[in-house]
Structures are given as structure tokens and as C-alpha cells.
Write a protein that holds these residues in place. Sequence first.
Motif, mmCIF file in Angstrom:
data_model
loop_
_atom_site.group_PDB
_atom_site.id
_atom_site.type_symbol
_atom_site.label_atom_id
_atom_site.label_comp_id
_atom_site.label_asym_id
_atom_site.label_seq_id
_atom_site.Cartn_x
_atom_site.Cartn_y
_atom_site.Cartn_z
ATOM 1 N N ALA A 143 0.763 -1.470 0.053
ATOM 2 C CA ALA A 143 0.094 -0.135 0.245
ATOM 3 C C ALA A 143 0.761 1.142 0.143
ATOM 4 C CB ALA A 143 -0.961 -0.009 1.286
ATOM 5 N N VAL A 144 2.068 1.115 0.407
ATOM 6 C CA VAL A 144 2.916 2.600 0.484
ATOM 7 C C VAL A 144 4.108 2.572 -0.156
ATOM 8 C CG1 VAL A 144 1.773 2.896 2.704
ATOM 9 C CG2 VAL A 144 4.131 1.819 2.762
ATOM 10 N N VAL A 145 4.906 1.540 -0.432
ATOM 11 C CA VAL A 145 6.210 1.359 -1.167
ATOM 12 C C VAL A 145 5.972 1.822 -2.601
ATOM 13 C CG1 VAL A 145 8.059 -0.073 -1.665
ATOM 14 C CG2 VAL A 145 7.225 -0.409 0.239
ATOM 15 N N GLY A 146 6.740 2.882 -2.795
ATOM 16 C CA GLY A 146 6.614 3.770 -4.050
ATOM 17 C C GLY A 146 5.807 4.625 -4.180
ATOM 18 N N LYS A 147 5.254 5.135 -3.050
ATOM 19 C CA LYS A 147 4.215 6.151 -3.209
ATOM 20 C C LYS A 147 4.841 7.512 -2.657
ATOM 21 C CE LYS A 147 0.587 3.266 -4.352
ATOM 22 N NZ LYS A 147 -0.246 2.668 -3.574
ATOM 23 N N PRO A 148 4.553 8.581 -2.926
ATOM 24 C CA PRO A 148 4.960 9.863 -2.490
ATOM 25 C C PRO A 148 4.695 9.850 -0.915
ATOM 26 C CG PRO A 148 3.683 10.356 -4.329
ATOM 27 C CD PRO A 148 3.375 8.648 -3.997
ATOM 28 N N LEU A 149 5.471 10.260 -0.162
ATOM 29 C CA LEU A 149 5.388 10.357 1.276
ATOM 30 C C LEU A 149 4.379 11.488 1.713
ATOM 31 C CD1 LEU A 149 6.001 9.817 4.128
ATOM 32 C CD2 LEU A 149 8.028 10.813 4.051
ATOM 33 N N LYS A 150 4.484 12.661 0.614
ATOM 34 C CA LYS A 150 3.821 13.796 1.036
ATOM 35 C C LYS A 150 2.487 13.797 1.428
ATOM 36 C CE LYS A 150 2.899 18.371 -0.559
ATOM 37 N NZ LYS A 150 3.297 19.452 -1.634
ATOM 38 N N ASP A 151 1.606 12.973 0.729
ATOM 39 C CA ASP A 151 0.109 13.115 0.951
ATOM 40 C C ASP A 151 -0.397 11.669 1.359
ATOM 41 O OD1 ASP A 151 -0.173 15.593 0.491
ATOM 42 O OD2 ASP A 151 -0.412 15.373 -1.530
ATOM 43 N N LEU A 152 0.530 10.944 1.663
ATOM 44 C CA LEU A 152 0.300 9.492 1.829
ATOM 45 C C LEU A 152 -0.433 9.128 3.232
ATOM 46 C CD1 LEU A 152 0.772 6.382 0.809
ATOM 47 C CD2 LEU A 152 2.918 6.383 2.269
ATOM 48 N N LYS A 153 -1.503 8.243 3.013
ATOM 49 C CA LYS A 153 -2.365 7.813 4.002
ATOM 50 C C LYS A 153 -2.828 6.573 3.755
ATOM 51 C CE LYS A 153 -6.543 9.403 6.645
ATOM 52 N NZ LYS A 153 -7.610 10.383 6.684
ATOM 53 N N VAL A 154 -3.106 5.601 4.971
ATOM 54 C CA VAL A 154 -3.694 4.523 4.477
ATOM 55 C C VAL A 154 -4.926 4.306 5.205
ATOM 56 C CG1 VAL A 154 -1.475 3.224 4.120
ATOM 57 C CG2 VAL A 154 -2.305 3.172 6.399
ATOM 58 N N ASP A 155 -6.061 3.749 4.741
ATOM 59 C CA ASP A 155 -7.281 3.350 5.279
ATOM 60 C C ASP A 155 -7.135 2.139 6.075
ATOM 61 O OD1 ASP A 155 -8.652 5.504 4.445
ATOM 62 O OD2 ASP A 155 -8.747 4.743 2.549
ATOM 63 N N LYS A 156 -8.375 1.415 6.310
ATOM 64 C CA LYS A 156 -8.034 0.031 7.027
ATOM 65 C C LYS A 156 -7.385 -1.027 5.826
ATOM 66 C CE LYS A 156 -11.862 -2.964 7.895
ATOM 67 N NZ LYS A 156 -13.390 -2.873 8.690
#
Length: 70
Positions: free
Chosen positions: A32-45
Amino acid sequence: DQNVTAVNIVGHPFTSISKKHQNDFAKAVPDAVVGKPLKDLKVDKLAGASWTSEAFNKALEVARQEASIQ
């Protein structure tokens, strides 16, 4: 490039149920997170672990502060 390159989950389960949720979350979160921009990253359930997701999102806020990304 300010993208997430890796994630390391350290759980602190209090019960066998919370341990299962944390383990399931730890397995699901890299996709869900690797490779994504940290700036606006948020995870849901993820993996049925909504409380774990909330804690992870708070950790993302700290990571952004430490990386000076607002």
C-alpha cells in the motif's frame, strides 16, 4: 524523489487478537505504501486493522516532519 522506499512495522500487541491484526497489517502495508509519495500518503483500513492504520498514519506524520516534507 520523496517516495517511500521501505517500511518497517514494529508491533506492540497486548492480546493474541491484536497480534494477529498487527501481523496481517504488517504484511499488507508494504504493497500500500512502497513507491508512493510520502507527502500525501495515508492508509485506510488494511487487513481489517483500522486502529493499526490510524497509528500508522500518525507515524507517517512524524516521518514527514523528520524528512521536512509538509
